[in-house]
Design a protein around this motif. Sequence first.
Motif, short mmCIF file in Angstrom:
data_model
loop_
_atom_site.label_atom_id
_atom_site.label_comp_id
_atom_site.label_asym_id
_atom_site.label_seq_id
_atom_site.Cartn_x
_atom_site.Cartn_y
_atom_site.Cartn_z
N GLY A 133 1.88 7.71 -0.07
CA GLY A 133 2.07 6.46 0.69
C GLY A 133 1.70 6.65 2.13
O GLY A 133 0.73 7.34 2.45
N LEU A 134 2.46 6.03 3.02
CA LEU A 134 2.16 6.09 4.45
C LEU A 134 2.82 7.28 5.14
O LEU A 134 2.50 7.59 6.29
CB LEU A 134 2.61 4.80 5.14
CG LEU A 134 1.87 3.53 4.71
CD1 LEU A 134 2.53 2.31 5.34
CD2 LEU A 134 0.40 3.61 5.11
N GLY A 135 3.80 7.89 4.49
CA GLY A 135 4.44 9.05 5.08
C GLY A 135 5.36 8.72 6.25
O GLY A 135 5.46 9.50 7.20
N VAL B 18 -2.12 7.17 1.39
CA VAL B 18 -2.89 5.92 1.36
C VAL B 18 -4.38 6.17 1.62
O VAL B 18 -5.23 5.53 1.02
CB VAL B 18 -2.28 4.90 2.35
CG1 VAL B 18 -3.21 3.73 2.60
CG2 VAL B 18 -0.94 4.38 1.80
N TYR B 19 -4.71 7.17 2.47
CA TYR B 19 -6.14 7.38 2.73
C TYR B 19 -6.89 7.74 1.45
O TYR B 19 -8.07 7.43 1.31
CB TYR B 19 -6.37 8.42 3.84
CG TYR B 19 -5.87 9.82 3.58
CD1 TYR B 19 -6.50 10.67 2.68
CD2 TYR B 19 -4.75 10.29 4.26
CE1 TYR B 19 -6.03 11.95 2.45
CE2 TYR B 19 -4.28 11.58 4.04
CZ TYR B 19 -4.91 12.41 3.13
OH TYR B 19 -4.44 13.67 2.90
N ASP B 20 -6.22 8.38 0.50
CA ASP B 20 -6.91 8.69 -0.76
C ASP B 20 -7.13 7.43 -1.59
O ASP B 20 -8.16 7.29 -2.25
CB ASP B 20 -6.12 9.74 -1.56
CG ASP B 20 -6.64 11.14 -1.27
OD1 ASP B 20 -7.81 11.25 -0.85
OD2 ASP B 20 -5.88 12.09 -1.44
N TRP C 282 0.85 -1.21 0.00
CA TRP C 282 0.00 0.00 0.00
C TRP C 282 0.88 1.25 0.00
O TRP C 282 0.57 2.25 -0.67
CB TRP C 282 -0.94 0.01 1.22
CG TRP C 282 -2.16 -0.85 1.05
CD1 TRP C 282 -2.39 -2.09 1.58
CD2 TRP C 282 -3.34 -0.54 0.27
NE1 TRP C 282 -3.62 -2.56 1.21
CE2 TRP C 282 -4.23 -1.63 0.41
CE3 TRP C 282 -3.72 0.56 -0.50
CZ2 TRP C 282 -5.48 -1.66 -0.22
CZ3 TRP C 282 -4.98 0.53 -1.12
CH2 TRP C 282 -5.83 -0.57 -0.97
N ASP C 283 1.98 1.19 0.76
CA ASP C 283 2.90 2.33 0.80
C ASP C 283 3.46 2.59 -0.60
O ASP C 283 3.48 3.73 -1.09
CB ASP C 283 4.02 1.99 1.80
CG ASP C 283 4.87 3.18 2.21
OD1 ASP C 283 4.43 4.33 2.02
OD2 ASP C 283 5.99 2.96 2.74
N ILE C 284 3.85 1.50 -1.26
CA ILE C 284 4.38 1.63 -2.63
C ILE C 284 3.31 2.18 -3.57
O ILE C 284 3.56 3.09 -4.36
CB ILE C 284 4.91 0.26 -3.13
CG1 ILE C 284 6.20 -0.09 -2.39
CG2 ILE C 284 5.12 0.25 -4.65
CD1 ILE C 284 6.71 -1.50 -2.62
N LYS C 285 2.11 1.64 -3.47
CA LYS C 285 1.04 2.08 -4.39
C LYS C 285 0.79 3.58 -4.23
O LYS C 285 0.62 4.31 -5.20
CB LYS C 285 -0.25 1.28 -4.15
CG LYS C 285 -1.27 1.45 -5.28
CD LYS C 285 -2.53 0.66 -5.02
CE LYS C 285 -2.49 -0.77 -5.52
NZ LYS C 285 -2.28 -0.89 -6.97
N GLY C 286 0.82 4.04 -2.99
CA GLY C 286 0.62 5.46 -2.74
C GLY C 286 1.73 6.29 -3.34
O GLY C 286 1.48 7.33 -3.96
N LYS C 287 2.96 5.82 -3.16
CA LYS C 287 4.09 6.60 -3.71
C LYS C 287 4.04 6.63 -5.24
O LYS C 287 4.31 7.66 -5.86
CB LYS C 287 5.41 6.00 -3.22
CG LYS C 287 5.66 6.28 -1.74
CD LYS C 287 6.94 5.63 -1.28
CE LYS C 287 7.18 5.83 0.21
NZ LYS C 287 8.31 5.05 0.70
N VAL C 288 3.67 5.50 -5.84
CA VAL C 288 3.58 5.45 -7.31
C VAL C 288 2.48 6.40 -7.80
O VAL C 288 2.65 7.14 -8.77
CB VAL C 288 3.31 4.00 -7.78
CG1 VAL C 288 2.95 3.96 -9.27
CG2 VAL C 288 4.52 3.11 -7.50
#
Length: 402
Positions: free
Chosen positions: A369-371, A106-108, A95-101
């Motif tokens: 990502g998760l920040g 992640v909340y979005d 999830w962290d990776i998906k957010g960064k990509v």
Amino acid sequence: MATITEATVIVTSPGRNFVTLKVTTSDGVTGLGDATLNGRELAVASYLRDHLVPLLIGRDPARIEDMWQYLYKGAYWRRGPVTMTAIAAVDTALWDIKGKVAGMPVYDLLGGRARDGAMVYGHASGGDVPELLDDVARFRDLGYRAIRAQAAVPGSPGSYGVRKGVVYEPAAASLPDEQTWSTEDYLDFAPRLLTAVRERFGFDFHLLHDVHHRLTPTEAGRLGRRLEDLRLFWMEDPTPAELQESFRQIRQATTTPIAVGEVFNSIWDCQQLITERLIDYIRATVVHAGGITHLRRIFHLAELYQVRTGSHGATDLSPVSLSANVHLDVTVPNFGVQEYMGHDPLAHEVFRPTYELRDGALYPSDAPGLGVELDEEAAARFPYDPKYLPVNRRTDGSVHDW
Ligand code: GCO
Ligand code: MG
């Protein structure tokens, strides 16, 4: 398609032990997942290093749900804290990776915020009632809107939930600490303790209390009934939860709300508790209940039954899982409260979270990502330090639940 090229397990002990999985993709994007299981850390580190990492290499990091199913069903052996914590670490990192990509927090990815921040509860504690009252006053001054109150039970040395250092940490070095417990003393003390809090501070904040699995359903029902006029936000872990139907008896005896779930690792641990509305709050977490993917499933099931969330957030959950939990908390409609104990300042030499505590709530940052960043050089300065959670014995010497 990007693929996973590397996954490493970082074990570090800045004040307490943490296990973290770092996943790297062929595009050079990295993601973090917490894999800490207090007192049994190396079992998860080995599960990851020896069994999961070889399966990750070359796979598509974008297929989070498929990865979850592959690791869960593919193990053949299902559930259990070690397995589910390891799967959680992979899931969280993806999830962290998906957010960064995506360039999104992640909340979005989870549908966006349903609220700006997640109300937290802090831990007031004391060696006796006056000390506890001073600590409650401190949390109120800090702006907490929800406060858990615990104090040492007279006659039961080493009672859980009482902070000794900067932050609460029950695990001890070498062999497990052996504590003594008298249910009679506790049942006599707890109502006096919580009454003292309401008498001094009134009702304009949420008051919580943790029973830490120490009572039978009959005793828990009796305690809940005695506490009704104090209007607790919840009575936590009144009895061990292997027997989910035992909560029906507590429910029938009292209207004091019930919270449970910090040792749960799958939806099957709470399916009956939720669908029969035997609890009010489900306290499972990202790190121990299979990651964001599985915890979200649990929270969505809970929503159908008007059960709210109250995730575990003790010091043994790293800033990575706390951040993941807060990202999920702000998106779910049935959010209740998030536990927040904070971390030893040493932990922040290794983990750099970007969530912020304000007005008694945690706010995730809008970093992709998760920040949370992990400083690997700092992590290497704090080698693993074996520790065990305490063991609890009744006054006759027999082992009781801790
Ligand atoms: C809580 C808990 C913890 C646990 C701890 C065990 O409500 O926060 O009961 O303090 O005891 O997480 O590792
Ligand atoms: Mg607890």
